[in-house]
Design a protein around this motif. Structure first.
Motif, short mmCIF file in Angstrom:
data_model
loop_
_atom_site.label_atom_id
_atom_site.label_comp_id
_atom_site.label_asym_id
_atom_site.label_seq_id
_atom_site.Cartn_x
_atom_site.Cartn_y
_atom_site.Cartn_z
N SER A 39 -5.57 -3.84 1.90
CA SER A 39 -4.16 -3.94 1.55
C SER A 39 -3.97 -4.10 0.04
CB SER A 39 -3.53 -5.12 2.29
OG SER A 39 -2.22 -5.35 1.86
N THR A 40 -4.82 -4.93 -0.56
CA THR A 40 -4.71 -5.19 -1.99
C THR A 40 -5.09 -3.97 -2.81
OG1 THR A 40 -5.13 -7.53 -1.59
CG2 THR A 40 -5.39 -6.75 -3.86
N TYR A 41 -6.15 -3.29 -2.43
CA TYR A 41 -6.52 -2.06 -3.13
C TYR A 41 -5.40 -1.02 -3.01
CZ TYR A 41 -11.35 -3.02 -4.53
OH TYR A 41 -12.48 -3.51 -5.15
N THR A 42 -4.76 -0.95 -1.85
CA THR A 42 -3.64 -0.03 -1.67
C THR A 42 -2.51 -0.38 -2.63
OG1 THR A 42 -4.20 0.36 0.65
CG2 THR A 42 -1.93 0.86 -0.03
N ASN A 43 -2.18 -1.67 -2.71
CA ASN A 43 -1.12 -2.11 -3.63
C ASN A 43 -1.50 -1.82 -5.08
OD1 ASN A 43 0.51 -3.03 -1.55
ND2 ASN A 43 -0.31 -5.10 -1.64
N LEU A 44 -2.75 -2.06 -5.43
CA LEU A 44 -3.21 -1.75 -6.79
C LEU A 44 -3.10 -0.25 -7.06
CD1 LEU A 44 -6.36 -4.01 -7.31
CD2 LEU A 44 -4.37 -3.88 -8.83
N GLY A 45 -3.52 0.56 -6.11
CA GLY A 45 -3.42 2.01 -6.29
C GLY A 45 -1.99 2.45 -6.53
N ASN A 46 -1.07 1.92 -5.73
CA ASN A 46 0.34 2.27 -5.91
C ASN A 46 0.87 1.79 -7.26
OD1 ASN A 46 0.56 3.52 -3.40
ND2 ASN A 46 1.04 1.61 -2.37
N LEU A 47 0.45 0.60 -7.69
CA LEU A 47 0.86 0.09 -9.00
C LEU A 47 0.33 1.00 -10.11
CD1 LEU A 47 2.09 -2.14 -10.83
CD2 LEU A 47 -0.13 -3.29 -10.70
N VAL A 54 -4.05 7.08 -13.78
CA VAL A 54 -4.59 7.93 -12.73
C VAL A 54 -5.99 7.53 -12.29
CG1 VAL A 54 -5.24 10.32 -12.17
CG2 VAL A 54 -3.12 9.85 -13.40
N GLU A 55 -6.89 7.32 -13.25
CA GLU A 55 -8.28 6.99 -12.88
C GLU A 55 -8.36 5.68 -12.10
OE1 GLU A 55 -10.89 9.01 -12.99
OE2 GLU A 55 -9.44 10.48 -13.73
N LYS A 56 -7.59 4.69 -12.51
CA LYS A 56 -7.58 3.42 -11.78
C LYS A 56 -7.00 3.61 -10.38
CE LYS A 56 -7.47 0.02 -15.50
NZ LYS A 56 -6.69 -1.11 -16.08
N ALA A 57 -5.96 4.43 -10.27
CA ALA A 57 -5.36 4.69 -8.95
C ALA A 57 -6.37 5.39 -8.05
CB ALA A 57 -4.09 5.53 -9.11
N VAL A 79 -4.29 7.48 5.83
CA VAL A 79 -3.21 7.08 4.93
C VAL A 79 -3.72 7.02 3.49
CG1 VAL A 79 -1.65 5.18 4.30
CG2 VAL A 79 -1.89 5.85 6.70
N ALA A 80 -4.89 6.41 3.31
CA ALA A 80 -5.48 6.30 1.97
C ALA A 80 -5.82 7.68 1.41
CB ALA A 80 -6.72 5.42 2.00
N GLN A 81 -6.30 8.57 2.26
CA GLN A 81 -6.61 9.93 1.79
C GLN A 81 -5.33 10.65 1.36
OE1 GLN A 81 -8.85 10.86 5.37
NE2 GLN A 81 -10.60 11.40 4.10
N ALA A 82 -4.25 10.45 2.10
CA ALA A 82 -2.98 11.06 1.72
C ALA A 82 -2.50 10.48 0.38
CB ALA A 82 -1.94 10.84 2.81
N ASN A 83 -2.65 9.18 0.20
CA ASN A 83 -2.26 8.55 -1.07
C ASN A 83 -3.10 9.12 -2.22
OD1 ASN A 83 -0.33 6.85 0.05
ND2 ASN A 83 -1.75 5.16 0.31
N LEU A 84 -4.40 9.20 -2.01
CA LEU A 84 -5.29 9.73 -3.04
C LEU A 84 -4.97 11.20 -3.31
CD1 LEU A 84 -7.63 9.57 -4.99
CD2 LEU A 84 -9.20 9.84 -3.06
N ALA A 85 -4.71 11.96 -2.28
CA ALA A 85 -4.38 13.38 -2.46
C ALA A 85 -3.13 13.54 -3.32
CB ALA A 85 -4.19 14.06 -1.10
N GLY A 86 -2.15 12.68 -3.12
CA GLY A 86 -0.94 12.73 -3.95
C GLY A 86 -1.25 12.53 -5.42
N VAL A 87 -2.13 11.58 -5.73
CA VAL A 87 -2.54 11.31 -7.11
C VAL A 87 -3.31 12.51 -7.66
CG1 VAL A 87 -3.93 9.84 -8.62
CG2 VAL A 87 -2.60 8.81 -6.77
N LEU A 88 -4.21 13.04 -6.85
CA LEU A 88 -5.01 14.18 -7.30
C LEU A 88 -4.14 15.40 -7.59
CD1 LEU A 88 -8.05 13.80 -4.89
CD2 LEU A 88 -8.00 13.30 -7.34
N MET A 89 -3.14 15.63 -6.74
CA MET A 89 -2.25 16.77 -6.98
C MET A 89 -1.51 16.60 -8.30
SD MET A 89 -0.79 17.95 -3.25
CE MET A 89 -0.06 16.39 -2.82
#
Length: 127
Positions: A39-47, A54-57, A79-89
């Motif tokens: 949960s915390t890594y997800t919140n950090l990624g979103n932040l 980008v690299e930290k996300a 869900v995490a893969q979708a989040n990461l894919a959004g950043v990568l795009m």
């Protein structure tokens, strides 16, 4: 501490939010609390996405994927893969994003989450 990080984010104090998330991560790691770590890594990624770091996300979302897989949480991994894919795009890595979304789609089917399947399909259309 994670909840304080969310409040700090909502108030626009990103530096405080990051400190709260980092402290939450340290405490959860010390306790072996994988759910809170995810949960915390997800919140950090979103932040980090909000801050344009980008690299930290990417690192944060990769940790969520890794931990979700270890926990055999296919829904969480998708869900995490979708989040990461959004950043990568956003960072011009569409090919890598599409590969992640294909795997996420399989996980979404396995977890029988119709909403997640639709979100992933939508992201695939944008890549």
């Amino acid at each position: 501490m994670g909840s304080l990080g969310l409040v700090a984010t909502q108030k626009g104090d990103e530096a405080l939010a990051e400190r709260c998330y980092q402290e939450s991560l340290e405490l959860a790691t010390a306790r072996g609390d994988v759910t809170t770590q995810i949960s915390t890594y997800t919140n950090l990624g979103n932040l980090y996405v909000e801050l344009g770091q980008v690299e930290k996300a990417i690192h944060a979302f990769e940790r969520v994927i890794e931990m979700s897989r270890e926990k055999v949480d296919r829904y969480g991994a998708a869900v995490a893969q979708a989040n990461l894919a959004g950043v990568l795009m956003k960072s011009g890595q569409a090919e890598r994003a599409l590969a992640l979304l294909e795997e996420a789609q399989r996980f979404a089917v396995e977890s029988q989450s119709q909403g997640l399947k639709w979100n992933i399909a939508w992201l695939q259309g944008k890549a």
